[in-house]
Design a protein around this motif. Sequence first.
Motif, PDB file in Angstrom:
ATOM      1  N   THR A 371       0.854  -1.185   0.000  1.00 45.55           N
ATOM      2  CA  THR A 371       0.000   0.000   0.000  1.00 45.55           C
ATOM      3  C   THR A 371       0.886   1.229   0.000  1.00 45.55           C
ATOM      4  O   THR A 371       2.112   1.121   0.211  1.00 45.55           O
ATOM      5  CB  THR A 371      -0.900   0.019   1.247  1.00 45.55           C
ATOM      6  N   PRO A 372       0.340   2.422  -0.215  1.00 44.70           N
ATOM      7  CA  PRO A 372       1.183   3.620  -0.147  1.00 44.70           C
ATOM      8  C   PRO A 372       1.944   3.747   1.164  1.00 44.70           C
ATOM      9  O   PRO A 372       3.088   4.227   1.185  1.00 44.70           O
ATOM     10  CB  PRO A 372       0.171   4.757  -0.341  1.00 44.70           C
ATOM     11  N   GLU A 373       1.354   3.287   2.271  1.00 43.70           N
ATOM     12  CA  GLU A 373       2.021   3.387   3.567  1.00 43.70           C
ATOM     13  C   GLU A 373       3.268   2.508   3.640  1.00 43.70           C
ATOM     14  O   GLU A 373       4.152   2.734   4.471  1.00 43.70           O
ATOM     15  CB  GLU A 373       1.049   3.005   4.682  1.00 43.70           C
ATOM     16  N   SER A 374       3.346   1.512   2.774  1.00 42.33           N
ATOM     17  CA  SER A 374       4.507   0.616   2.787  1.00 42.33           C
ATOM     18  C   SER A 374       5.798   1.340   2.425  1.00 42.33           C
ATOM     19  O   SER A 374       6.897   0.828   2.692  1.00 42.33           O
ATOM     20  CB  SER A 374       4.288  -0.537   1.795  1.00 42.33           C
ATOM     21  N   PHE A 375       5.690   2.514   1.838  1.00 43.63           N
ATOM     22  CA  PHE A 375       6.863   3.220   1.332  1.00 43.63           C
ATOM     23  C   PHE A 375       7.327   4.350   2.255  1.00 43.63           C
ATOM     24  O   PHE A 375       8.275   5.060   1.927  1.00 43.63           O
ATOM     25  CB  PHE A 375       6.581   3.753  -0.077  1.00 43.63           C
ATOM     26  N   ARG A 376       6.658   4.505   3.388  1.00 44.18           N
ATOM     27  CA  ARG A 376       7.105   5.486   4.371  1.00 44.18           C
ATOM     28  C   ARG A 376       8.456   5.056   4.946  1.00 44.18           C
ATOM     29  O   ARG A 376       8.748   3.867   5.076  1.00 44.18           O
ATOM     30  CB  ARG A 376       6.085   5.627   5.496  1.00 44.18           C
ATOM     31  N   SER A 377       9.269   6.042   5.296  1.00 48.15           N
ATOM     32  CA  SER A 377      10.582   5.743   5.859  1.00 48.15           C
ATOM     33  C   SER A 377      10.938   6.828   6.857  1.00 48.15           C
ATOM     34  O   SER A 377      11.127   7.982   6.500  1.00 48.15           O
ATOM     35  CB  SER A 377      11.639   5.676   4.750  1.00 48.15           C
ATOM     36  N   GLY A 378      11.017   6.439   8.120  1.00 50.10           N
ATOM     37  CA  GLY A 378      11.307   7.415   9.171  1.00 50.10           C
ATOM     38  C   GLY A 378      12.761   7.402   9.575  1.00 50.10           C
ATOM     39  O   GLY A 378      13.659   7.065   8.810  1.00 50.10           O
ATOM     40  N   GLY A 379      13.004   7.744  10.837  1.00 53.40           N
ATOM     41  CA  GLY A 379      14.358   7.786  11.361  1.00 53.40           C
ATOM     42  C   GLY A 379      14.405   8.666  12.595  1.00 53.40           C
ATOM     43  O   GLY A 379      13.447   9.377  12.911  1.00 53.40           O
ATOM     44  N   ASN A 380      15.531   8.641  13.288  1.00 62.53           N
ATOM     45  CA  ASN A 380      15.688   9.418  14.526  1.00 62.53           C
ATOM     46  C   ASN A 380      16.443  10.718  14.307  1.00 62.53           C
ATOM     47  O   ASN A 380      16.497  11.553  15.215  1.00 62.53           O
ATOM     48  CB  ASN A 380      16.432   8.576  15.575  1.00 62.53           C
ATOM     49  N   HIS A 381      17.028  10.884  13.114  1.00 64.12           N
ATOM     50  CA  HIS A 381      17.773  12.127  12.863  1.00 64.12           C
ATOM     51  C   HIS A 381      17.659  12.474  11.383  1.00 64.12           C
ATOM     52  O   HIS A 381      17.411  11.612  10.538  1.00 64.12           O
ATOM     53  CB  HIS A 381      19.240  11.982  13.282  1.00 64.12           C
ATOM     54  N   GLU A 382      17.868  13.746  11.097  1.00 68.13           N
ATOM     55  CA  GLU A 382      17.655  14.229   9.733  1.00 68.13           C
ATOM     56  C   GLU A 382      18.785  13.846   8.787  1.00 68.13           C
ATOM     57  O   GLU A 382      18.572  13.736   7.577  1.00 68.13           O
ATOM     58  CB  GLU A 382      17.469  15.754   9.746  1.00 68.13           C
ATOM     59  N   CYS A 461      11.795  -0.295  -6.685  1.00 71.25           N
ATOM     60  CA  CYS A 461      10.908   0.772  -7.143  1.00 71.25           C
ATOM     61  C   CYS A 461      11.486   2.116  -6.730  1.00 71.25           C
ATOM     62  O   CYS A 461      11.910   2.292  -5.586  1.00 71.25           O
ATOM     63  CB  CYS A 461       9.516   0.585  -6.539  1.00 71.25           C
ATOM     64  N   ALA A 462      11.518   3.049  -7.654  1.00 71.01           N
ATOM     65  CA  ALA A 462      11.929   4.419  -7.363  1.00 71.01           C
ATOM     66  C   ALA A 462      10.798   5.355  -7.736  1.00 71.01           C
ATOM     67  O   ALA A 462      10.169   5.177  -8.786  1.00 71.01           O
ATOM     68  CB  ALA A 462      13.198   4.784  -8.139  1.00 71.01           C
ATOM     69  N   GLY A 463      10.549   6.334  -6.884  1.00 73.86           N
ATOM     70  CA  GLY A 463       9.448   7.248  -7.177  1.00 73.86           C
ATOM     71  C   GLY A 463       9.387   8.403  -6.205  1.00 73.86           C
ATOM     72  O   GLY A 463      10.131   8.463  -5.219  1.00 73.86           O
ATOM     73  N   VAL A 464       8.464   9.303  -6.503  1.00 74.34           N
ATOM     74  CA  VAL A 464       8.239  10.448  -5.623  1.00 74.34           C
ATOM     75  C   VAL A 464       6.795  10.494  -5.132  1.00 74.34           C
ATOM     76  O   VAL A 464       6.424  11.408  -4.397  1.00 74.34           O
ATOM     77  CB  VAL A 464       8.612  11.775  -6.336  1.00 74.34           C
ATOM     78  N   ASP A 465       5.998   9.512  -5.533  1.00 81.90           N
ATOM     79  CA  ASP A 465       4.605   9.428  -5.104  1.00 81.90           C
ATOM     80  C   ASP A 465       4.322   8.013  -4.617  1.00 81.90           C
ATOM     81  O   ASP A 465       4.461   7.045  -5.375  1.00 81.90           O
ATOM     82  CB  ASP A 465       3.667   9.795  -6.259  1.00 81.90           C
ATOM     83  N   TYR A 466       3.937   7.888  -3.337  1.00 82.32           N
ATOM     84  CA  TYR A 466       3.764   6.560  -2.755  1.00 82.32           C
ATOM     85  C   TYR A 466       2.650   5.759  -3.418  1.00 82.32           C
ATOM     86  O   TYR A 466       2.753   4.540  -3.565  1.00 82.32           O
ATOM     87  CB  TYR A 466       3.481   6.681  -1.258  1.00 82.32           C
ATOM     88  N   ALA A 467       1.564   6.422  -3.802  1.00 77.97           N
ATOM     89  CA  ALA A 467       0.461   5.704  -4.447  1.00 77.97           C
ATOM     90  C   ALA A 467       0.910   5.128  -5.789  1.00 77.97           C
ATOM     91  O   ALA A 467       0.567   3.989  -6.139  1.00 77.97           O
ATOM     92  CB  ALA A 467      -0.738   6.625  -4.629  1.00 77.97           C
ATOM     93  N   ASP A 468       1.690   5.900  -6.542  1.00 79.49           N
ATOM     94  CA  ASP A 468       2.202   5.401  -7.825  1.00 79.49           C
ATOM     95  C   ASP A 468       3.222   4.282  -7.625  1.00 79.49           C
ATOM     96  O   ASP A 468       3.268   3.324  -8.404  1.00 79.49           O
ATOM     97  CB  ASP A 468       2.828   6.543  -8.627  1.00 79.49           C
ATOM     98  N   MET A 469       4.013   4.384  -6.561  1.00 79.06           N
ATOM     99  CA  MET A 469       4.968   3.320  -6.260  1.00 79.06           C
ATOM    100  C   MET A 469       4.241   2.025  -5.901  1.00 79.06           C
ATOM    101  O   MET A 469       4.634   0.939  -6.330  1.00 79.06           O
ATOM    102  CB  MET A 469       5.895   3.748  -5.116  1.00 79.06           C
ATOM    103  N   SER A 470       3.160   2.158  -5.140  1.00 75.33           N
ATOM    104  CA  SER A 470       2.361   0.994  -4.766  1.00 75.33           C
ATOM    105  C   SER A 470       1.740   0.342  -5.994  1.00 75.33           C
ATOM    106  O   SER A 470       1.792  -0.885  -6.157  1.00 75.33           O
ATOM    107  CB  SER A 470       1.272   1.416  -3.775  1.00 75.33           C
ATOM    108  N   MET A 471       1.174   1.151  -6.883  1.00 74.22           N
ATOM    109  CA  MET A 471       0.550   0.621  -8.095  1.00 74.22           C
ATOM    110  C   MET A 471       1.583  -0.104  -8.964  1.00 74.22           C
ATOM    111  O   MET A 471       1.332  -1.214  -9.462  1.00 74.22           O
ATOM    112  CB  MET A 471      -0.106   1.743  -8.897  1.00 74.22           C
ATOM    113  N   ALA A 472       2.748   0.504  -9.144  1.00 70.74           N
ATOM    114  CA  ALA A 472       3.779  -0.096 -10.001  1.00 70.74           C
ATOM    115  C   ALA A 472       4.258  -1.421  -9.425  1.00 70.74           C
ATOM    116  O   ALA A 472       4.423  -2.413 -10.147  1.00 70.74           O
ATOM    117  CB  ALA A 472       4.942   0.873 -10.167  1.00 70.74           C
ATOM    118  N   SER A 473       4.497  -1.464  -8.124  1.00 71.19           N
ATOM    119  CA  SER A 473       5.009  -2.678  -7.494  1.00 71.19           C
ATOM    120  C   SER A 473       3.987  -3.802  -7.545  1.00 71.19           C
ATOM    121  O   SER A 473       4.340  -4.968  -7.839  1.00 71.19           O
ATOM    122  CB  SER A 473       5.392  -2.374  -6.040  1.00 71.19           C
ATOM    123  N   ASN A 474       2.747  -3.506  -7.261  1.00 71.13           N
ATOM    124  CA  ASN A 474       1.710  -4.540  -7.296  1.00 71.13           C
ATOM    125  C   ASN A 474       1.467  -5.042  -8.717  1.00 71.13           C
ATOM    126  O   ASN A 474       1.170  -6.225  -8.929  1.00 71.13           O
ATOM    127  CB  ASN A 474       0.411  -4.014  -6.696  1.00 71.13           C
TER     128      ASN A 474
END
Length: 564
Positions: A371-382, A461-474
């Motif tokens: 899903t689009p949420e699968s492409f989120r990426s956090g971290g503890n520092h910038e 997958c490389a992209g700048v839009d999570y929804a498009d990344m999800s669609m392409a991967s699926n």
Amino acid sequence: MSDLETRIRQAKGDEPADLVLKGGRIFDLMTGEMLDGDVAICGDRIVGICEEYQGLKEVDCSGKILVPGFIDTHLHVESSLVTPFEFDRCVTPHGVTTAICDPHEIANVIGAPGIRYFQEASAHTLMDLRVQLSSCVPSTHMETAGAELLADDLRELMGHPSGIGLAEFMNYPGVIHTDPQAMEKIRLFEDAHIDGHAPQLSGRDLNAYISAGIRTEHEATTVEEAREKLRKGMRILIREGSVSKDLHALQPLLTDLTCAYMCLCTDDRNPLDIAEEGHLDYMIRTLISLGSSPLAVYRAASLSAAEAFGLKDRGMIAPGKRADIVVLDDLEKCSIVKVFAGGREVNDTAFATRGTVDPVGRHSVKAPKVTPESFRSGGNHEDTDVIGIMEGKIITEHLHEDIAIVDGDKRPDPARDLARITVIERHGKNGNIASGFVRGFGMKKGAIASTVCHDHHNIVCAGVDYADMSMASNRLAEIEGGFVVTEGGRILAELALPVAGLMSLGTFEEVHDALVDLRAAAKSLGVVLHEPFLQLAFLALPVIPALKITDRGMVDVTRFEIIS
């Protein structure tokens, strides 16, 4: 095959040769001379030159120049995106009569059956397809592949007529640190040929690597690196693929003196570039145009290659040699008129009468639905590690950028050319998903995705839009693998590669047309790279410096470790 006595009788002229090429001039790679006289062929062997012969079939080569067939010393057929049979039909007319392949792409997906598929196919191709045994499946411990090949697995594959030795040993840290599994594989091939793969390795570490019996190197990207490896006895394979382009950098080193230890290879070249530029014929004319002598270049393309790999039966137009011959209009331009492979003229009739082998590796994409949420990426520092693409090379930069954390996520930033890159495990092993950042695509919108993802061939997958990344991967799972471009919730272009997620069941012409559409679709997203899909694939290869990504995370290749 002709029998010995028949070859001798035809060589003496006691009976007509099976085939005679009349009126051409032979470019002799031993002396550099142009030789007059006919070329007599019996079965798949040359039996006579520099004399007049009669043949059961005669071909007029008046005004033409004859050179030995070209040898591509290192490639992966799978990266041409077509089966071995379509690769044969695509490349042999470009003068490539011998191709030395490493089927480690398909082996990383389905293991030993993938190598056996290539071995069986080699019995039917017009070109002589030589199948090395893949040394590093997977390439490292830092990725999830679909299979693993240990020394015992390789032992079961040895002895096939297509074999020469062990393919590129990419795990160079395993060699220089005497990893037990690496040592077991090398001992298995201690008296045979072992191909190298050691980018930027130098000094004592290089000495240690070569001391293991490793003989060739296709990863040198500078004259300085190549010269050190030449001095230490390695054969340098000048590479010019669709992504890895080292020809211009290494050309100054190719001289009449060094050419005995230098060869040519493409490594990875797709049908789009083959159609637009050529194959080894492109490398030959380009090297000559840059100042290398025709003698040095044609030696590297055939005789030196044959010697490097122990193929004593080819590399010259001479009695007893395999009848691999390229007929040229122009030597310096490498303009090809006809090609003979093993005494057979390469044409549609010859291709149509070949045998074939059923494809393998169907339904190999077993990735989790994202899903689009699968492409989120956090971290503890910038402060963030960023892969820096170097166009025309598979080495990358290890960059650092400050990326703000917003709602627990570091977002792609097209304004700074920072795209999300994600690898999704697709072999049904663990469902791993790892994300990071990459700079160099120039992408302003949408996403591109692929199952051609060296060498583990997970989804990348490389992209700048999570929804498009999800669609392409699926979508890749739905079409059994391939390439997909998406934007605004739409699929702009795709190419299905259902053979292990790597090769098309279509013709190379069909693949070419699909790649044209894919390149245009990627460009519409703002992508500035000439070959974005293979460039994307190499961003996941953790044996090439400096920063890469696998399904297990970002990899610092210089430290050979996953970044925590």
